[in-house]
Design a protein around this motif. Structure first.
Motif, PDB file in Angstrom:
ATOM      1  N   ASP A   1      65.802  82.654  92.113  1.00 59.38           N
ATOM      2  CA  ASP A   1      64.740  81.663  92.021  1.00 59.38           C
ATOM      3  C   ASP A   1      63.452  82.369  91.627  1.00 59.38           C
ATOM      4  OD1 ASP A   1      66.125  79.254  92.801  1.00 59.38           O
ATOM      5  OD2 ASP A   1      66.303  80.149  94.784  1.00 59.38           O
TER       6      ASP A   1
ATOM      7  N   MET B   1      68.541  79.367  83.468  1.00 51.45           N
ATOM      8  CA  MET B   1      68.401  79.672  84.895  1.00 51.45           C
ATOM      9  C   MET B   1      69.603  79.084  85.623  1.00 51.45           C
ATOM     10  SD  MET B   1      64.303  79.065  85.441  1.00 51.45           S
ATOM     11  CE  MET B   1      64.331  79.931  87.007  1.00 51.45           C
TER      12      MET B   1
ATOM     13  N   ILE C   1      70.317  78.339  90.669  1.00 51.17           N
ATOM     14  CA  ILE C   1      69.037  78.372  91.368  1.00 51.17           C
ATOM     15  C   ILE C   1      68.987  77.233  92.380  1.00 51.17           C
ATOM     16  CG2 ILE C   1      67.809  79.482  89.478  1.00 51.17           C
ATOM     17  CD1 ILE C   1      66.744  76.738  88.673  1.00 51.17           C
TER      18      ILE C   1
ATOM     19  N   PHE D   1      63.924  74.045  90.824  1.00 49.50           N
ATOM     20  CA  PHE D   1      63.432  74.243  89.460  1.00 49.50           C
ATOM     21  C   PHE D   1      61.943  74.547  89.525  1.00 49.50           C
ATOM     22  CE2 PHE D   1      62.183  72.590  85.184  1.00 49.50           C
ATOM     23  CZ  PHE D   1      62.800  73.604  84.484  1.00 49.50           C
TER      24      PHE D   1
ATOM     25  N   SER E   1      57.129  72.014  87.233  1.00 53.70           N
ATOM     26  CA  SER E   1      56.906  70.585  87.473  1.00 53.70           C
ATOM     27  C   SER E   1      56.560  69.849  86.195  1.00 53.70           C
ATOM     28  CB  SER E   1      55.782  70.399  88.493  1.00 53.70           C
ATOM     29  OG  SER E   1      54.583  70.995  87.999  1.00 53.70           O
TER      30      SER E   1
ATOM     31  N   LEU F   1      67.907  74.541  77.294  1.00 53.50           N
ATOM     32  CA  LEU F   1      67.610  74.455  78.723  1.00 53.50           C
ATOM     33  C   LEU F   1      68.941  74.428  79.471  1.00 53.50           C
ATOM     34  CD1 LEU F   1      65.589  74.083  81.062  1.00 53.50           C
ATOM     35  CD2 LEU F   1      65.811  71.602  80.737  1.00 53.50           C
TER      36      LEU F   1
ATOM     37  N   LEU G   1      70.472  74.822  83.237  1.00 52.84           N
ATOM     38  CA  LEU G   1      70.236  74.878  84.685  1.00 52.84           C
ATOM     39  C   LEU G   1      71.545  74.672  85.439  1.00 52.84           C
ATOM     40  CD1 LEU G   1      67.039  72.630  84.767  1.00 52.84           C
ATOM     41  CD2 LEU G   1      67.127  75.123  84.736  1.00 52.84           C
TER      42      LEU G   1
ATOM     43  N   SER H   1      73.301  74.720  89.735  1.00 52.95           N
ATOM     44  CA  SER H   1      72.095  74.808  90.556  1.00 52.95           C
ATOM     45  C   SER H   1      71.997  73.621  91.504  1.00 52.95           C
ATOM     46  CB  SER H   1      70.852  74.868  89.659  1.00 52.95           C
ATOM     47  OG  SER H   1      70.900  76.005  88.820  1.00 52.95           O
TER      48      SER H   1
ATOM     49  N   ILE I   1      69.400  71.726  91.981  1.00 52.25           N
ATOM     50  CA  ILE I   1      68.288  70.843  91.622  1.00 52.25           C
ATOM     51  C   ILE I   1      68.720  69.380  91.718  1.00 52.25           C
ATOM     52  CG2 ILE I   1      67.161  72.540  90.155  1.00 52.25           C
ATOM     53  CD1 ILE I   1      68.422  71.223  87.762  1.00 52.25           C
TER      54      ILE I   1
ATOM     55  N   LEU J   1      64.907  66.007  87.264  1.00 49.95           N
ATOM     56  CA  LEU J   1      64.134  66.634  86.195  1.00 49.95           C
ATOM     57  C   LEU J   1      62.838  65.855  86.020  1.00 49.95           C
ATOM     58  CD1 LEU J   1      66.788  67.331  83.408  1.00 49.95           C
ATOM     59  CD2 LEU J   1      65.695  69.009  84.900  1.00 49.95           C
TER      60      LEU J   1
ATOM     61  N   LEU K   1      73.376  70.678  82.480  1.00 52.02           N
ATOM     62  CA  LEU K   1      73.148  70.341  83.886  1.00 52.02           C
ATOM     63  C   LEU K   1      74.473  70.279  84.632  1.00 52.02           C
ATOM     64  CD1 LEU K   1      70.535  67.489  83.293  1.00 52.02           C
ATOM     65  CD2 LEU K   1      70.063  69.865  83.904  1.00 52.02           C
TER      66      LEU K   1
ATOM     67  N   THR L   1      75.446  70.384  88.905  1.00 54.37           N
ATOM     68  CA  THR L   1      74.180  70.181  89.614  1.00 54.37           C
ATOM     69  C   THR L   1      74.279  68.905  90.432  1.00 54.37           C
ATOM     70  OG1 THR L   1      73.207  68.916  87.781  1.00 54.37           O
ATOM     71  CG2 THR L   1      72.898  71.314  87.766  1.00 54.37           C
TER      72      THR L   1
END
Length: 1193
Positions: free
Chosen positions: A514, A531, A534, A537, A540, A551, A553, A556, A558, A561, A576, A579
Motif C-alpha cells: 500500500d 497496484m 492492495i 486505493f 481519491s 489501471l 488494481l 485488492s 478496494i 472507484l 478489477l 476485487t
C-alpha cells in the motif's frame, strides 16, 4: 479531420521512427549510450499523447442535426471557430516536439552514435531473418536440458537415496544448488523436481519461487497454497503464527519435497525453518541461490554449478539453433563462425539459449552469422558487469523487431518471478499500442504470435501451469536488462519511498504494498498504474493522471472507484479482477477508447446502464461474477468485443432491464469461451434464431445454461436454433429441460470437439450419438436421471472404432441407466484411461476397457463385474476405487498386474481380490468374503499403506507383514479372528510411522522386536484380550506425536506407557477408560506438553481438579480440548454414554484467556468442550453452561 490527424502522425513518425531513426543506437566504443535513446523515448511518448488527445478532442466536438438554410452559415462559423482553437493548441505542441527532435538529431554526432539499420538491426528482408512455420500446442514444454546430466544424477541421489544424512537431525534436510545468474540453477531444479525417481519418493512435492526480498507473510501464504491449504478460510488466516500452524498441519506425517527457487537473502529463514520438522524422515528442502555460504544456515549438501564445457556449450547451441527437420551437418557452412560465437557465451546456458534461438531465425550464410560474431555488443558487460549474459541478451534483443522489443520491455512492469497470464499480456500490449494493425488479422492473434516469438528467442519463459492457461515469466537477468532499457520510465515501490522520481516516469507497479502516491501526482505523465493486492486505493481523484492508459488494481480489497475515473479519456485497460467492488461508477462509460474491462471473480453486482457507449471495448471479462444477475440493454452494440465470456439473458428483477438473446447477433468477433445463462427467459424462438451462434467462428468453448422452468417442447425448439460454430472445442449443456437433445448434437461437422459436458439434464430420455466424433477426449454426463442406456454401438461410425480417442469418461447420478449398448466385435473407447461411475444403481453392463489406468465405481448396485475369462487382465490399471454402498452385487474383478493403489469397500459378494506386486496403497473395508489367493513366493515389497477393516478372510495377509519393508502406515480394525497372527515372527519395520489397531477382540499381543523409532501415530482401542506390549515399544517411540489409548484396554503396560513416554513432541493425546490414572500424572506431564494441540480425556474418574492443573500450565498451541470425567464405577465402552443422566457442555470460541482456571490457555483456542460428570470437583463460576438432557436423545 482524418486527413489532419494522418498528416500530424506521419510528421511525427518521420522524425521518430523514419528512415533516419534514432530508436536503436549503439556506441562504437565498447558500450551503449542509452541516454539519447531514453530522451528520444520521452519525445515519442509526448508525441503519442498529443495525437491521441487531439483525436479525442475532434471526436468530442458537438454534433448537430443537418442545418437548415437559415442556420447553416452560423453553424459553419461556430464549428470553424472551435476547430481553429483546437488546431492552434496542437500546432504549438507539435512545434515544441519537432524542436526537441531536432536537438536530439544534432546530438548524435556529439555522442559518437551511429545508426544500426545497416548493421546490427537490419530489416527482415536484408538480414537473412526467416520466420519458421508456426506449430502450436496447448501443452507448455521446456527446452531439453543439456550438459547437466551428472549434476542431476548427484542431486537426485541426495534427495532419494539418503533418508537423512545426519542421523540426529530432525525433520527435513536442506540441499542447495548455487551458481551465478544464468548458469541454469532453476532449469536444473525443474528437471530434478520432475524426475521420475523424485516423484515416486515424495508424498508431496511443492515449488515456491521466493524472489529477491520476500515478505515472510507472503512467503508463508505461497507455501500454504502449494501444500493444498487454499480453502474457504485461506484468506482469513492472519499472522505468521496462524499460517505456520496451518502449514505444519498439512506437512505433518508426510514425506515432502519443498523447492525454494531463486533465493537471494535468508532473513526470513528463522521464521520458516521450524516448518521442516513436521515432515517424516527423508523430507527435503531444495534451494536455488547465488549464495554459497549463509551465516546461521548449514546446508546438508551444497552443489555449485560450473560453466558448461566447450563440448556441452556447442551441443546446447546446436540444439537451439537447428530448425525442425535440420541436422548438425546443415550448419557446416557456418560451423567455424558458430564455434567462435559459442566461445563468446562463456559456457553460460542462458547466453547460449538466447544466441542460439536468435540464430535459428537467421539464414545459414556466413555474412549473416559473421555480423553477429563481430557485433560490438559482445564487449558490453551491462550496468552491473553481468559478464557475457547481458551481452548475449542485448544481442538477441537488438535482432528482434521493434514491436517485439516494446512487448518484452513491458514485461518488467511486474516484479521478478511474477507469472504473467497470456490473455493479460495480450490485452496490456494492445492498450500500450505495441501491436500494429494488419489487414485481415486480429491484433490479439498478432500479439499471441509475438508471445511465441519471444519464447522462441528464449527471452520469455513458459511456466508450468494448467494446460488451458498459458503463463509466462522473465528470467531474472532478462528482467534486469529490461529494467535497464526502460530506465527512469519505471517507478518501483522502493524508488517511490526515496522520494526521488523522474519527471518522465511512465509506469508505476507494486504487488502487495500500500503506497501513497502524492509524489507521482506531481508528475502527470504516468501511462500505467499497476497496484496489485492492495488494501486501499491511495487516490481519491484521478485528475492528476490524465495520460493514464492502464489501471490494474486486481486482487485488492478496494470497494469502489471515484467518479473522476471518467476523466481519464486515454484509458484503455482496467483490471478489477478479484476485487470487492460491487458497482462501477457511471462515469466509466465516458471512456470511449477503453479496450479491456476485466471483472473476473469480482463481487460486481451490476454494470453501468450506458455501457453500450464503450464502442472500442474488445474484452469484457465476466468469469466468476456470480453476483452479476443481468447485463444492461444495448450490449449488442459492442461489436468490437472479442471477449464476452458471460451473457445473461434478461433479468430476475422483472423490470425488463436485461439484454435479450438477439443482441448476440452482431457479436461475431467473439473468441475463446462464452456462457449463456438463463435461456428460460427467452421470449420466443425467433430470438434464438437471431443470436446466430453458428457465425461466431472463433468461439472455442460454449456453455448453455437454463433453469428447468420451461416446457420441454419450448426448450427443444429453442436449443435447435442455438447451433454452435463448427470449430468448437468444448461444449457444456447445463440444466437442459428437454426430453431429446437438438439434432445438431449428433452432426458429424463437429470434428474439433474435444470435451463435452451434460449436467443436470433431468428430463432427458436419450443421449445423442457421439461415438463418431474423432477428437473427443473427455465426456461427462451427470444428473440424466431418465436415460436408460448409453448407445456406443458402431451404427453411426460405419464399423470403425467408437469414441476412438476418448480418454476420460464420467457418469454420475444416472439413476435409470441400465447398460451400455455396444458391439462385441468393434473397438469401444480403445484409448479410455480414466473411468468414473457414481450412483448409477441400475447399471448392469459395462464394456471391458483394457487400456484403463484409473477406475472409480460407487453406488452401482446391480453391476456384478465384467463377464470375462479368469486369465483376462487390465494390464494398465494403476488405481482402483470401488465402493459398494449401499448394496453391492459385485462378484469378480479382473487381475491387474500393474495396480499401485487399490481401495475396495462394502463389496460383500466379492470373493477374490486382484493382486499386484507393485501395489503401494491397499485399503479393504467391509468385504466379508474377500480374500487374496497368493502363493508363498508372492510378496508386497512396495506396499506403503495397508488398511484392513472388517474383512476377516484377509487375516492371513498380515502373516506376510514382515516382508513389507516399505510399510509406513498400518490400520487393522474389526478383525475378530485375528489372534496371534502379528506375533509369529519379530518385525523389523523401520519405516513404520502410523499404527492403528482397533476392535480386535481376540488379539493377545503385538509382535516382539517391533522397531518403532519413527512412530508418530499410535492408536489402540477395544482390545480386551491384549495383555502386554513389547518392551521395545516403550523404549523406541521417541518421535510420537499422536497417541490414542482406550477404551476397553486393560493391560498394565497401558498405564506404564502413559507414565514413561516422553510427551515433548506430542501434538494430540486421547485417553479413555484409565480408572487408575490420577491428577498427579496429568500435573507432571503438563510440564512437557508445549506442542500439544488437542487433548481428550474420558472415563478417567481419578483425574479430578483438572481446572487447578490447568491454572498453572500454559499450553501455547492447544486448539481443542474435550474432557469428560466419570464416577469410579465401570461401564461398558458401548454403553457408558447412554447411562448418564445429564451433561454440562460449555463451548467457548477465542476466549480461553478469559476463563477462570484456564487463564493460561492460549487466546488462539478455537474450541473448548468440557463434559462434566460425577467425579469432577468444581466448575469455575465464570463458565456459561448449557444443560443438555441426554435422556431425551
Amino acid at each position: 479531420m482524418e486527413e489532419v490527424i494522418s498528416f500530424l502522425w506521419k510528421k511525427v513518425v518521420r522524425k521518430v521512427v523514419g528512415k533516419e531513426s534514432l530508436r536503436v543506437l549503439f556506441v562504437k566504443r565498447r558500450f551503449l549510450q542509452f541516454l539519447t535513446y531514453w530522451r528520444l523515448n520521452e519525445v515519442a511518448y509526448d508525441a503519442h499523447d498529443v495525437i491521441d488527445l487531439h483525436q479525442i478532442q475532434c471526436r468530442d466536438m458537438p454534433t448537430v442535426p443537418k442545418p437548415t438554410k437559415v442556420r447553416k452559415l452560423l453553424t459553419s462559423l461556430s464549428s470553424l471557430q472551435t476547430y481553429s482553437q483546437i488546431a492552434r493548441g496542437i500546432a504549438d505542441k507539435i512545434k515544441e516536439i519537432n524542436g526537441r527532435l531536432d536537438v536530439l538529431y544534432k546530438e548524435k554526432d556529439l555522442f559518437g552514435l551511429a545508426l544500426m539499420l545497416d548493421e546490427a538491426c537490419p530489416s527482415e528482408e536484408s538480414s537473412g531473418f526467416l520466420r519458421e512455420e508456426r506449430q502450436t500446442t496447448s501443452a507448455i514444454t521446456e527446452p531439453s536440458m543439456i550438459g547437466r546430466e551428472e549434476d542431476e544424477e548427484l542431486v537426485v541421489k541426495w534427495l532419494v537415496q539418503e533418508p537423512n544424512p545426519r542421523e540426529n537431525e530432525e525433520g527435513a534436510s536442506v540441499i542447495a544448488i548455487t551458481g551465478m545468474g544464468g548458469i541454469g540453477k532453476t532449469a536444473l531444479a525443474k528437471k530434478i523436481y520432475n524426475n521420475g525417481s523424485v516423484r515416486d519418493c515424495f508424498e508431496k512435492r511443492m515449488w515456491v519461487c521466493v524472489s529477491e526480498r520476500p515478505n515472510p507473510l507472503d512467503l508463508f501464504r505461497k507455501i500454504l497454497e502449494e501444500v493444498g491449504g487454499k480453502d474457504d478460510g485461506f484468506n482469513q488466516l492472519i499472522g505468521l503464527n496462524a499460517l505456520h500452524s496451518e502449514i505444519s498441519n498439512h506437512l505433518k506425517d508426510r514425506k515432502f519435497l519443498l523447492v525454494l527457487d531463486d533465493v537471494w537473502e535468508f532473513g526470513w529463514w528463522q521464521e520458516l525453518g521450524s516448518l521442516w520438522k513436521g515432515g517424516t524422515s527423508g523430507s527435503k528442502v531444495m534451494i536455488t541461490t547465488r549464495q554459497t555460504k549463509v551465516e546461521g544456515l548449514d546446508f546438508t549438501h551444497l552443489h555449485q554449478l560450473t560453466f558448461l564445457t566447450e563440448k556441452q556449450s556447442w551441443q546446447l547451441f546446436v540444439d537451439r539453433a537447428l530448425r525442425r527437420g535440420e541436422v548438425e551437418q546443415d550448419l557446416d557452412g557456418v560451423r567455424d563462425v558458430g564455434r567462435d560465437i559459442v566461445n563468446k557465451c562463456g559456457g553460460l546456458p542462458l547466453a547460449l539459449n538466447a544466441v542460439g534461438s536468435m540464430l535459428r531465425q537467421k539464414e545459414r550464410r556466413r555474412p549473416v552469422w559473421q555480423n553477429i560474431l563481430n557485433s560490438p555488443l559482445w564487449k558490453w558487460r551491462g550496468p552491473q558487469n553481468n559478464n557475457d549474459v547481458f551481452a548475449a541478451i542485448a544481442l538477441s534483443y537488438m535482432n528482434i523487431s521493434f514491436p517485439l522489443r516494446q512487448c518484452l520491455i513491458h514485461c518488467c512492469s511486474f516484479p521478478k518471478d511474477y507469472e504473467m497470464k497470456k490473455e493479460s499480456l495480450v490485452r496490456l500490449w494492445l492498450a500500450e499500442g505495441f501491436i500494429p494493425e494488419e489487414k485481415g488479422i486480429d491484433m490479439e492473434v498478432l500479439a499471441e504470435r509475438y508471445l511465441e516469438d519471444l519464447v522462441g528467442c528464449s527471452l520469455l519463459q513458459t511456466v508450468a501451469s494448467d494446460t488451458k492457461v498459458a503463463v509466462y515469466a522473465l528470467h531474472d537477468i532478462v528482467h534486469d536488462f529490461a529494467l535497464f532499457i526502460r530506465g527512469e520510465e519505471h517507478v518501483s515501490v522502493d524508488l517511490l519511498k526515496t522520494g526521488i522520481v523522474s519527471p518522465q516516469a511512465r509506469v508505476f507497479s507494486s504487488v502487495g504494498a500500500d503506497c501513497v502516491l502524492e509524489i507521482l501526482i506531481k508528475h502527470n505523465k504516468l501511462r500505467a498504474l499497476i497496484m496489485l493486492q492492495i488494501d486501499f486505493f491511495p487516490v481519491s481523484n484521478f485528475l492528476a493522471f490524465k495520460q493514464l492508459r492502464i489501471l490494474d488494481l486486481s486482487s485488492s480489497n478496494i470497494l469502489d472507484l471515484p467518479e473522476s475515473i471518467g476523466d481519464l479519456v486515454l484509458l484503455k485497460y482496467i483490471n478489477l479482477s478479484q476485487t470487492k467492488i460491487l458497482e462501477l461508477p457511471e462515469s466509466i462509460t465516458k471512456l470511449y477508447d477503453l479496450q479491456t474491462l476485466d471483472l473476473t471473480n469480482s463481487d460486481v453486482q451490476r454494470l453501468p446502464d450506458r455501457i453500450s457507449s464503450l464502442g472500442a471495448l474488445r474484452h469484457l471479462d465476466l468469469r466468476g461474477t456470480f453476483l452479476l444477475k443481468y447485463l444492461p440493454k444495448g450490449i449488442g452494440k459492442l461489436t468490437c468485443l472479442r471477449t464476452l465470456n458471460k451473457f445473461v439473458v434478461g433479468s430476475n428483477l422483472g423490470d425488463g432491464r436485461g439484454s435479450k438473446l438477439w443482441e448476440l447477433h452482431d457479436l461475431n468477433s467473439l473468441r475463446g469461451h462464452l456462457t449463456i445463462e438463463h435461456l428460460e427467459r427467452v421470449d420466443n424462438i425467433e430470438e434464438s434464431k437471431q443470436a446466430q451462434l453458428s457465425r461466431k467462428e472463433n468461439l472455442q468453448s460454449l456453455m448453455l445454461f437454463s433453469e428447468s422452468t420451461s416446457s420441454p417442447e419450448k426448450v427443444e425448439l429453442l436449443y435447435e436454433e442455438l447451433q454452435p460454430p463448427e470449430g468448437l472445442i468444448e461444449l457444456s449443456i447445463i440444466c437442459y429441460a428437454g426430453v431429446n437433445f437438438p439434432t445438431w448434437m449428433s452432426s458429424k461437422i463437429y470434428y474439433c470437439l474435444e470435451e463435452i459436458t451434460f449436467c443436470d439434464c433431468k428430463f432427458l430420455e436419450s443421449l445423442p450419438s457421439l461415438g463418431h466424433l474423432p477428437n473427443l477426449l473427455r465426456l461427462e454426463i451427470s444428473g440424466a436421471e431418465r436415460v436408460k442406456d448409453f448407445d456406443v454401438t458402431s451404427n453411426h461410425v460405419g464399423g470403425r472404432a467408437v469414441f476412438p480417442k476418448l480418454e476420460k469418461l464420467k457418469l454420475i447420478d444416472m439413476l435409470s441407466l441400465e447398460e451400455f449398448l455396444f458391439d462385441a466385435g468393434i473397438e469401444t473407447m480403445p484409448c479410455l484411461r480414466w473411468l468414473k461411475v457414481s450412483f448409477c444403481p441400475k447399471l448392469r453392463v459395462l464394456p471391458f476397457f483394457p487400456a484403463l489406468e484409473e477406475l472409480s465405481i460407487r453406488g452401482v448396485e446391480e453391476w456384478k463385474g465384467w463377464a470375462i475369462k479368469k486369465d483376462v487382465e487390465m494390464p494398465c490399471l494403476k488405481r482402483m476405487d470401488i465402493d459398494g454402498r449401499p448394496r453391492s452385487n459385485l462378484k469378480c474383478l479382473p487381475n491387474c498386474p500393474s495396480l499401485e493403489d487399490m481401495t475396495i469397500s462394502h463389496c460383500h459378494q466379492l470373493a477374490e481380490l486382484p493382486h499386484s506386486r507393485f501395489v503401494e496403497r491397499l485399503s479393504i473395508q467391509n468385504c466379508y468374503r474377500a480374500c487374496l489367493m497368493l502363493d508363498s513366493t508372492f510378496k508386497m515389497e512396495k506396499l506403503k499403506h495397508l488398511e484392513i477393516i472388517n474383512s476377516p478372510k484377509l487375516a492371513p495377509l498380515l502373516e506376510g507383514i514382515q516382508d513389507m519393508k516399505e510399510l509406513k502406515s498400518l490400520v487393522v480394525c474389526g478383525m475378530s479372528k485375528l489372534q496371534q497372527s502379528l506375533n509369529k515372527s519379530p518385525l523389523d519395520l523401520h519405516k513404520l510411522e502410523s499404527v492403528r489397531i482397533e476392535d480386535c477382540h481376540k488379539l493377545v499381543s503385538l509382535p516382539h522386536g517391533l522397531h518403532l523409532n519413527r512412530m508418530k501415530k499410535l492408536a489402540l482401542k477395544d482390545l480386551p484380550q491384549l495383555t502386554s506390549l513389547p518392551s521395545m515399544l516403550l523404549d523406541n517411540m521417541k518421535a510420537l506425536e499422536v497417541l490414542e489409548l482406550g477404551p476397553n484396554i486393560h493391560f498394565i503396560e497401558g498405564h506404564g506407557l502413559l507414565q514413561n513416554l516422553n510427551f515433548s513432541r506430542l501434538r494430540c493425546l486421547k485417553i479413555f477408560g484409565f480408572h487408575e490414572l490420577g491428577t498427579e500424572w496429568l500435573r507432571c506431564k503438563m510440564k512437557n506438553m508445549d506442542q500439544l494441540e488437542e487433548l481428550v480425556i474420558e472415563d478417567c474418574p481419578k483425574l479430578v481438579s483438572i481446572s487447578d492443573v490447568l491454572k498453572h500450565h500454559s499450553l501455547p498451541k492447544l486448539r481443542i480440548m474435550h474432557i469428560a470425567c466419570l464416577s469410579s464405577y465401570r461401564v461398558h465402552t458401548r454403553q457408558w454414554r447412554r447411562s448418564l443422566t445429564c451433561s454440562l457442555v460449555m463451548n467457548s470460541f477465542r476466549m480461553g484467556n478469559q476463563l477462570s482456571g484456564l487463564v493460561n490457555l492460549s487466546s488462539r483456542l478455537d474450541a473448548l468442550i468440557i463434559n462434566l460428570f460425577p467425579g469432577l470437583d468444581s466448575l469455575p463460576e465464570t463458565y456459561v453452561v448449557e444443560v443438555v438432557d441426554l435422556m431425551n436423545h
